[in-house]
Design a protein around this motif. Sequence first.
Motif, PDB file in Angstrom:
ATOM      1  N   ILE A  70       0.845  -1.199   0.000  1.00  0.00           N
ATOM      2  CA  ILE A  70       0.000   0.000   0.000  1.00  0.00           C
ATOM      3  C   ILE A  70       0.880   1.249   0.000  1.00  0.00           C
ATOM      4  N   PHE A  71       1.921   1.243   0.840  1.00  0.00           N
ATOM      5  CA  PHE A  71       2.850   2.374   0.849  1.00  0.00           C
ATOM      6  C   PHE A  71       3.476   2.580  -0.524  1.00  0.00           C
ATOM      7  N   LEU A  72       3.944   1.510  -1.152  1.00  0.00           N
ATOM      8  CA  LEU A  72       4.629   1.631  -2.432  1.00  0.00           C
ATOM      9  C   LEU A  72       3.707   2.174  -3.518  1.00  0.00           C
ATOM     10  N   VAL A  73       2.442   1.790  -3.497  1.00  0.00           N
ATOM     11  CA  VAL A  73       1.499   2.308  -4.489  1.00  0.00           C
ATOM     12  C   VAL A  73       1.306   3.809  -4.299  1.00  0.00           C
ATOM     13  N   ILE A  74       1.140   4.252  -3.059  1.00  0.00           N
ATOM     14  CA  ILE A  74       0.985   5.687  -2.803  1.00  0.00           C
ATOM     15  C   ILE A  74       2.269   6.421  -3.165  1.00  0.00           C
ATOM     16  N   ARG A  75       3.417   5.854  -2.773  1.00  0.00           N
ATOM     17  CA  ARG A  75       4.697   6.500  -3.020  1.00  0.00           C
ATOM     18  C   ARG A  75       4.979   6.694  -4.514  1.00  0.00           C
ATOM     19  N   HIS A  76       4.553   5.718  -5.348  1.00  0.00           N
ATOM     20  CA  HIS A  76       4.904   5.781  -6.767  1.00  0.00           C
ATOM     21  C   HIS A  76       3.775   6.272  -7.678  1.00  0.00           C
ATOM     22  N   THR A  77       2.562   6.387  -7.155  1.00  0.00           N
ATOM     23  CA  THR A  77       1.462   6.897  -7.989  1.00  0.00           C
ATOM     24  C   THR A  77       0.856   8.174  -7.431  1.00  0.00           C
ATOM     25  N   GLY A  78       1.085   8.453  -6.138  1.00  0.00           N
ATOM     26  CA  GLY A  78       0.482   9.632  -5.536  1.00  0.00           C
ATOM     27  C   GLY A  78      -1.014   9.487  -5.305  1.00  0.00           C
ATOM     28  N   ALA A  79      -1.509   8.258  -5.285  1.00  0.00           N
ATOM     29  CA  ALA A  79      -2.946   8.040  -5.110  1.00  0.00           C
ATOM     30  C   ALA A  79      -3.373   8.328  -3.672  1.00  0.00           C
ATOM     31  N   ARG A  80      -4.660   8.570  -3.492  1.00  0.00           N
ATOM     32  CA  ARG A  80      -5.220   8.753  -2.150  1.00  0.00           C
ATOM     33  C   ARG A  80      -5.268   7.402  -1.440  1.00  0.00           C
ATOM     34  N   LEU A  81      -5.146   7.427  -0.108  1.00  0.00           N
ATOM     35  CA  LEU A  81      -5.190   6.187   0.655  1.00  0.00           C
ATOM     36  C   LEU A  81      -6.494   5.435   0.392  1.00  0.00           C
ATOM     37  N   GLY A  82      -7.614   6.142   0.388  1.00  0.00           N
ATOM     38  CA  GLY A  82      -8.895   5.492   0.143  1.00  0.00           C
ATOM     39  C   GLY A  82      -8.954   4.807  -1.215  1.00  0.00           C
ATOM     40  N   GLU A  83      -8.350   5.438  -2.222  1.00  0.00           N
ATOM     41  CA  GLU A  83      -8.305   4.849  -3.563  1.00  0.00           C
ATOM     42  C   GLU A  83      -7.509   3.548  -3.568  1.00  0.00           C
ATOM     43  N   VAL A  84      -6.392   3.557  -2.853  1.00  0.00           N
ATOM     44  CA  VAL A  84      -5.526   2.371  -2.831  1.00  0.00           C
ATOM     45  C   VAL A  84      -6.203   1.229  -2.082  1.00  0.00           C
ATOM     46  N   LEU A  85      -6.858   1.548  -0.962  1.00  0.00           N
ATOM     47  CA  LEU A  85      -7.516   0.507  -0.183  1.00  0.00           C
ATOM     48  C   LEU A  85      -8.708  -0.101  -0.926  1.00  0.00           C
ATOM     49  N   ALA A  86      -9.190   0.594  -1.950  1.00  0.00           N
ATOM     50  CA  ALA A  86     -10.331   0.097  -2.725  1.00  0.00           C
ATOM     51  C   ALA A  86      -9.899  -0.720  -3.948  1.00  0.00           C
ATOM     52  N   ILE A  87      -8.597  -0.853  -4.191  1.00  0.00           N
ATOM     53  CA  ILE A  87      -8.111  -1.581  -5.367  1.00  0.00           C
ATOM     54  C   ILE A  87      -8.530  -3.052  -5.299  1.00  0.00           C
ATOM     55  N   ASP A  88      -9.064  -3.554  -6.403  1.00  0.00           N
ATOM     56  CA  ASP A  88      -9.292  -4.984  -6.572  1.00  0.00           C
ATOM     57  C   ASP A  88      -8.135  -5.499  -7.420  1.00  0.00           C
ATOM     58  N   ASP A  89      -7.231  -6.242  -6.797  1.00  0.00           N
ATOM     59  CA  ASP A  89      -6.022  -6.653  -7.525  1.00  0.00           C
ATOM     60  C   ASP A  89      -6.309  -7.601  -8.682  1.00  0.00           C
ATOM     61  N   ARG A  90      -7.529  -8.132  -8.761  1.00  0.00           N
ATOM     62  CA  ARG A  90      -7.869  -9.025  -9.881  1.00  0.00           C
ATOM     63  C   ARG A  90      -8.283  -8.247 -11.123  1.00  0.00           C
ATOM     64  N   THR A  91      -8.817  -7.038 -10.938  1.00  0.00           N
ATOM     65  CA  THR A  91      -9.365  -6.296 -12.081  1.00  0.00           C
ATOM     66  C   THR A  91      -8.724  -4.933 -12.315  1.00  0.00           C
ATOM     67  N   ASP A  92      -8.126  -4.350 -11.289  1.00  0.00           N
ATOM     68  CA  ASP A  92      -7.636  -2.969 -11.404  1.00  0.00           C
ATOM     69  C   ASP A  92      -6.152  -2.871 -11.746  1.00  0.00           C
ATOM     70  N   ILE A  93      -5.450  -3.993 -11.707  1.00  0.00           N
ATOM     71  CA  ILE A  93      -4.013  -3.994 -12.003  1.00  0.00           C
ATOM     72  C   ILE A  93      -3.780  -4.716 -13.327  1.00  0.00           C
ATOM     73  N   ASP A  94      -3.251  -4.001 -14.292  1.00  0.00           N
ATOM     74  CA  ASP A  94      -2.950  -4.569 -15.609  1.00  0.00           C
ATOM     75  C   ASP A  94      -1.432  -4.560 -15.788  1.00  0.00           C
ATOM     76  N   LEU A  95      -0.791  -5.653 -15.375  1.00  0.00           N
ATOM     77  CA  LEU A  95       0.667  -5.710 -15.435  1.00  0.00           C
ATOM     78  C   LEU A  95       1.174  -5.771 -16.868  1.00  0.00           C
ATOM     79  N   SER A  96       0.452  -6.447 -17.752  1.00  0.00           N
ATOM     80  CA  SER A  96       0.891  -6.530 -19.149  1.00  0.00           C
ATOM     81  C   SER A  96       0.794  -5.173 -19.833  1.00  0.00           C
ATOM     82  N   GLY A  97      -0.229  -4.398 -19.488  1.00  0.00           N
ATOM     83  CA  GLY A  97      -0.388  -3.065 -20.060  1.00  0.00           C
ATOM     84  C   GLY A  97       0.348  -1.997 -19.299  1.00  0.00           C
ATOM     85  N   GLY A  98       0.813  -2.333 -18.092  1.00  0.00           N
ATOM     86  CA  GLY A  98       1.581  -1.383 -17.294  1.00  0.00           C
ATOM     87  C   GLY A  98       0.760  -0.258 -16.708  1.00  0.00           C
ATOM     88  N   VAL A  99      -0.508  -0.539 -16.346  1.00  0.00           N
ATOM     89  CA  VAL A  99      -1.347   0.515 -15.779  1.00  0.00           C
ATOM     90  C   VAL A  99      -2.068   0.017 -14.530  1.00  0.00           C
TER      91      VAL A  99
END
Length: 365
Positions: A70-99
């Motif tokens: 969670i820290f690393l996501v905020i540190r490297h994207t500048g996202a809000r804590l609430g936004e990060v805690l709401a991430i669904d790692d199955r649908t919101d992370i696209d490693l192949s697309g890099g987004v």
Amino acid sequence: MAGSRDTADAPPGPASSDGPPRQAAAFFVPGGVKHLDTLDLERLAESFTLWAAGARRADSAASRRRVRLIFLVIRHTGARLGEVLAIDDRTDIDLSGGVLVFGGGEGEARREVRLPEVLSRELTRAMADPGLFPFHGRLFHLDQGFVRRKFYERATACGLQKDMANPSALRRSRAIELMRQGAPLLVVQKILGHSTPVLTASYLDFSEKDRRRIERRVLAREAKRKTSARNSFYGKVTRVLQGDMQSIVEIATLGGHSLISVITNESLDILHIRPGTFLTAEIKAPFVVVTAGPTPPATSAENVFCGVVEKVVAGELTGEALVRLADGTRICAAVTAESVRALGLSPGDTAFASCNAFAVVLRAD
């Protein structure tokens, strides 16, 4: 640090008199704005890494790794804590697309942020971590109060004020870091999802295509500073001693090294170098001296680095020795083939790479 008036990286030359100055050269951080600079962010990240690695029970290890992520996501994207805690790692992370996708829920605008290389690696590792398999789909779903407490603890553990690890301060720190690297203000605004620009820049605008292009360029330059370039260090100026013709510049690098350069006073002024300036220091390979063995050499060189020999190449007339430092930085020495043979170096040997301050070239980009 909090309350500092940090200047950003200066341009290679003075600003043109017939146009506006480059943003990275012109902005400064007002006195009351709490933020961490790049070195402090890396120090805090290391604190999280050591803490996560020190867990003894499986449940504690998984919890610590989730908080660190969670820290690393905020540190490297500048996202809000609430936004990060709401991430669904199955649908919101696209490693192949890099987004990474934020928002998109009811009443929320969807926002895509490109993944910096270091964060992409961490997320890839987390997705493949057997200890985190039970949490897939809710990997980031932790209590806000719990996460904040752990952030404050990590800041205190590495000698920072605890409120400097407040998610809002981390978010602000990422915005400042991106602007230091030349990302235009409105691009940073869109990356962080601000409703209005942090600094006054209403006359600027960027198409989505331009934003993505600029974001890719900034992240590529950031990755190069940290990982790929040989004989290259990125860091913050800690001290400047100015003489009548030349100046001594001391730099603290991202990897924890101290580096000394001597430059002309004219270059000091052109590059706008002062304590707090971030810049790149490069060492020319022919000026690097490699010494075999675990004992520091008797030398007058101002810069001496201990590392492990990674590669030795001997040609017909010339050769090179590549020494890898503990932080991954590689220092290459260009020497004669006869010198390569005389050194008797082999991969895996302990060695020292040294150079004097006049061999260090500074670039404020």
